[in-house]
Design a protein around this motif. Structure first.
Motif, PDB file in Angstrom:
ATOM      1  N   TRP A 101       0.831  -1.199   0.000  1.00  0.00           N
ATOM      2  CA  TRP A 101       0.000   0.000   0.000  1.00  0.00           C
ATOM      3  C   TRP A 101       0.871   1.257   0.000  1.00  0.00           C
ATOM      4  O   TRP A 101       0.639   2.203  -0.773  1.00  0.00           O
ATOM      5  N   TYR A 102       1.878   1.259   0.844  1.00  0.00           N
ATOM      6  CA  TYR A 102       2.796   2.390   0.935  1.00  0.00           C
ATOM      7  C   TYR A 102       3.481   2.648  -0.405  1.00  0.00           C
ATOM      8  O   TYR A 102       3.552   3.788  -0.890  1.00  0.00           O
ATOM      9  N   ARG A 103       3.972   1.600  -1.023  1.00  0.00           N
ATOM     10  CA  ARG A 103       4.692   1.737  -2.297  1.00  0.00           C
ATOM     11  C   ARG A 103       3.768   2.207  -3.420  1.00  0.00           C
ATOM     12  O   ARG A 103       4.145   3.029  -4.259  1.00  0.00           O
ATOM     13  N   ALA A 104       2.541   1.711  -3.439  1.00  0.00           N
ATOM     14  CA  ALA A 104       1.579   2.117  -4.459  1.00  0.00           C
ATOM     15  C   ALA A 104       1.288   3.612  -4.376  1.00  0.00           C
ATOM     16  O   ALA A 104       1.188   4.298  -5.401  1.00  0.00           O
ATOM     17  N   TYR A 105       1.154   4.125  -3.165  1.00  0.00           N
ATOM     18  CA  TYR A 105       0.920   5.549  -3.001  1.00  0.00           C
ATOM     19  C   TYR A 105       2.127   6.367  -3.458  1.00  0.00           C
ATOM     20  O   TYR A 105       1.982   7.414  -4.080  1.00  0.00           O
ATOM     21  N   ALA A 106       3.325   5.898  -3.130  1.00  0.00           N
ATOM     22  CA  ALA A 106       4.535   6.604  -3.549  1.00  0.00           C
ATOM     23  C   ALA A 106       4.614   6.680  -5.070  1.00  0.00           C
ATOM     24  O   ALA A 106       4.960   7.717  -5.647  1.00  0.00           O
ATOM     25  N   GLU A 107       4.287   5.587  -5.725  1.00  0.00           N
ATOM     26  CA  GLU A 107       4.404   5.527  -7.182  1.00  0.00           C
ATOM     27  C   GLU A 107       3.333   6.339  -7.892  1.00  0.00           C
ATOM     28  O   GLU A 107       3.481   6.665  -9.074  1.00  0.00           O
ATOM     29  N   LYS A 108       2.257   6.687  -7.204  1.00  0.00           N
ATOM     30  CA  LYS A 108       1.187   7.461  -7.829  1.00  0.00           C
ATOM     31  C   LYS A 108       1.593   8.910  -8.061  1.00  0.00           C
ATOM     32  O   LYS A 108       1.156   9.543  -9.021  1.00  0.00           O
ATOM     33  N   SER A 109       2.417   9.465  -7.208  1.00  0.00           N
ATOM     34  CA  SER A 109       2.797  10.871  -7.368  1.00  0.00           C
ATOM     35  C   SER A 109       3.835  11.021  -8.472  1.00  0.00           C
ATOM     36  O   SER A 109       4.563  10.086  -8.813  1.00  0.00           O
ATOM     37  N   ALA A 110       3.922  12.222  -9.035  1.00  0.00           N
ATOM     38  CA  ALA A 110       4.907  12.489 -10.083  1.00  0.00           C
ATOM     39  C   ALA A 110       6.334  12.380  -9.555  1.00  0.00           C
ATOM     40  O   ALA A 110       7.259  12.039 -10.303  1.00  0.00           O
ATOM     41  N   LEU A 111       6.512  12.642  -8.270  1.00  0.00           N
ATOM     42  CA  LEU A 111       7.849  12.611  -7.682  1.00  0.00           C
ATOM     43  C   LEU A 111       8.235  11.225  -7.180  1.00  0.00           C
ATOM     44  O   LEU A 111       9.369  11.007  -6.754  1.00  0.00           O
ATOM     45  N   GLY A 112       7.280  10.306  -7.175  1.00  0.00           N
ATOM     46  CA  GLY A 112       7.589   8.923  -6.819  1.00  0.00           C
ATOM     47  C   GLY A 112       7.866   8.686  -5.354  1.00  0.00           C
ATOM     48  O   GLY A 112       8.556   7.727  -4.996  1.00  0.00           O
ATOM     49  N   ARG A 113       7.324   9.514  -4.487  1.00  0.00           N
ATOM     50  CA  ARG A 113       7.563   9.343  -3.051  1.00  0.00           C
ATOM     51  C   ARG A 113       6.473  10.036  -2.259  1.00  0.00           C
ATOM     52  O   ARG A 113       5.663  10.790  -2.803  1.00  0.00           O
ATOM     53  N   TRP A 114       6.480   9.768  -0.956  1.00  0.00           N
ATOM     54  CA  TRP A 114       5.602  10.470  -0.021  1.00  0.00           C
ATOM     55  C   TRP A 114       6.202  11.836   0.342  1.00  0.00           C
ATOM     56  O   TRP A 114       7.405  12.072   0.166  1.00  0.00           O
ATOM     57  N   ALA A 115       5.372  12.705   0.885  1.00  0.00           N
ATOM     58  CA  ALA A 115       5.855  13.977   1.408  1.00  0.00           C
ATOM     59  C   ALA A 115       6.293  13.830   2.855  1.00  0.00           C
ATOM     60  O   ALA A 115       5.761  13.015   3.604  1.00  0.00           O
ATOM     61  N   ARG A 116       7.264  14.635   3.246  1.00  0.00           N
ATOM     62  CA  ARG A 116       7.612  14.808   4.650  1.00  0.00           C
ATOM     63  C   ARG A 116       6.770  15.964   5.207  1.00  0.00           C
ATOM     64  O   ARG A 116       6.430  16.890   4.466  1.00  0.00           O
ATOM     65  N   PRO A 117       6.444  15.941   6.481  1.00  0.00           N
ATOM     66  CA  PRO A 117       5.649  17.042   7.053  1.00  0.00           C
ATOM     67  C   PRO A 117       6.266  18.421   6.826  1.00  0.00           C
ATOM     68  O   PRO A 117       5.537  19.397   6.602  1.00  0.00           O
ATOM     69  N   ASP A 118       7.598  18.507   6.857  1.00  0.00           N
ATOM     70  CA  ASP A 118       8.232  19.815   6.685  1.00  0.00           C
ATOM     71  C   ASP A 118       8.028  20.389   5.290  1.00  0.00           C
ATOM     72  O   ASP A 118       8.158  21.597   5.082  1.00  0.00           O
ATOM     73  N   GLU A 119       7.677  19.539   4.317  1.00  0.00           N
ATOM     74  CA  GLU A 119       7.493  20.028   2.950  1.00  0.00           C
ATOM     75  C   GLU A 119       6.176  20.768   2.760  1.00  0.00           C
ATOM     76  O   GLU A 119       5.928  21.341   1.696  1.00  0.00           O
ATOM     77  N   LEU A 120       5.335  20.782   3.789  1.00  0.00           N
ATOM     78  CA  LEU A 120       4.108  21.580   3.753  1.00  0.00           C
ATOM     79  C   LEU A 120       4.309  22.959   4.347  1.00  0.00           C
ATOM     80  O   LEU A 120       3.469  23.858   4.160  1.00  0.00           O
ATOM     81  N   ALA A 121       5.404  23.153   5.066  1.00  0.00           N
ATOM     82  CA  ALA A 121       5.592  24.385   5.822  1.00  0.00           C
ATOM     83  C   ALA A 121       5.758  25.611   4.931  1.00  0.00           C
ATOM     84  O   ALA A 121       5.292  26.704   5.269  1.00  0.00           O
ATOM     85  N   GLY A 122       6.374  25.449   3.788  1.00  0.00           N
ATOM     86  CA  GLY A 122       6.585  26.589   2.896  1.00  0.00           C
ATOM     87  C   GLY A 122       5.285  27.200   2.415  1.00  0.00           C
ATOM     88  O   GLY A 122       5.159  28.430   2.309  1.00  0.00           O
ATOM     89  N   ALA A 123       4.305  26.350   2.109  1.00  0.00           N
ATOM     90  CA  ALA A 123       3.008  26.856   1.670  1.00  0.00           C
ATOM     91  C   ALA A 123       2.332  27.657   2.771  1.00  0.00           C
ATOM     92  O   ALA A 123       1.663  28.670   2.509  1.00  0.00           O
ATOM     93  N   VAL A 124       2.497  27.218   4.012  1.00  0.00           N
ATOM     94  CA  VAL A 124       1.909  27.930   5.147  1.00  0.00           C
ATOM     95  C   VAL A 124       2.552  29.302   5.304  1.00  0.00           C
ATOM     96  O   VAL A 124       1.867  30.322   5.478  1.00  0.00           O
TER      97      VAL A 124
END
Length: 266
Positions: free
Chosen positions: A210-233
């Motif tokens: 399940w984890y790998r399938a989600y990673a492969e769905k994104s264009a970047l091929g991975r999950w996000a880290r929580p800190d990668e949302l901070a810039g938008a905030v």
């Protein structure tokens, strides 16, 4: 004749010196990272969370890095507590809220207690935060309100019906609040993450397929880290976004931009 455009100091576009920002859900996950990022830009951060221990831990992290923060215990399901928080921090320049929950079940398997639990935290509490802080921000000349939606506001899968409905509802609440409070200088936007490595996604991360399938769905091929949302905030809380309201800022690694089922040979 148009008035001359004032000079802009672009070196300070994202700075938040002298401003207070309230971050609800800052005791862990995305909220904790957002609180640290806002403090790094000079904001006085109110670290609000249901867990006083979590709030204190985040405030301590900020202090260790030379920032200014105060911990504040807040149960967003308590209307009186939300009203008190809005009264106390109504002169802040921004509100960020991240608190959410999910029960991953197909609709036929949902109990109404589970339905109420998800809707109350994800949507009802958001409604209360937006309108209580929105009114006070409007009375004080403006401010920025930043909620957290999800890719599930746009695309769904089995077992995500109630969660997705709350996130889609939040998007529409934000647009309505942007319309109602905009003339008073209040901006209301949401950030829409993709899959992020937080406690909320623990069930998925425990299943390798399940984890790998989600990673492969994104264009970047991975999950996000929580800190990668901070810039938008930081962007939405700062003067870098003074003409942005009623918007959904997608931070999903391209999840909603691509089909993702097959990469053709040409």
């Amino acid at each position: 004749m148009n008035a001359p455009t004032p000079a802009v100091d672009y070196s300070r576009l994202f700075r938040l010196d002298g401003r207070t920002v309230v971050v609800v859900g800052a005791g862990s996950g995305i909220g904790r990272e957002a609180a640290q990022a806002l403090a790094a830009q000079g904001a006085h951060v109110v670290v609000a969370d249901y867990s006083p221990e979590g709030a204190e831990a985040t405030a301590a992290l900020i202090a260790e890095r030379g920032g200014v923060a105060e911990a504040y215990e807040l149960n967003v399901l308590d209307d009186d507590a939300v009203e008190a928080a809005a009264e106390r921090f109504g002169t802040a320049s921004a509100l960020v809220f991240t608190a959410a929950t999910n029960v991953r079940k197909r609709m036929d398997d949902y109990s109404m207690d589970e339905f109420d639990r998800v809707v109350n935290l994800n949507l009802r509490a958001s409604f209360q935060l937006i309108r209580r802080f929105g009114r006070r921000f409007a009375d004080n000349g403006g401010g920025s309100i930043i909620g957290f939606a999800s890719i599930r506001a746009q695309v769904v899968e089995p077992g995500q019906g109630v969660y997705a409905a709350t996130k889609a509802g939040l998007v529409q609440l934000a647009k309505t609040a942007a319309a109602e409070y905009g003339a008073s200088g209040v901006r209301v936007n949401v950030v829409a993450p993709g899959v992020v490595e937080t406690p909320l996604t623990g069930q998925i991360r425990a299943n390798e397929e399940w984890y790998r399938a989600y990673a492969e769905k994104s264009a970047l091929g991975r999950w996000a880290r929580p800190d990668e949302l901070a810039g938008a905030v930081v962007f939405l809380a700062s003067d870098a976004s003074t003409f942005v309201t009623g918007s959904t800022v997608s931070v999903d690694g391209g999840w909603t931009a691509i089909d993702g089922r097959f990469t053709p040979p040409a």
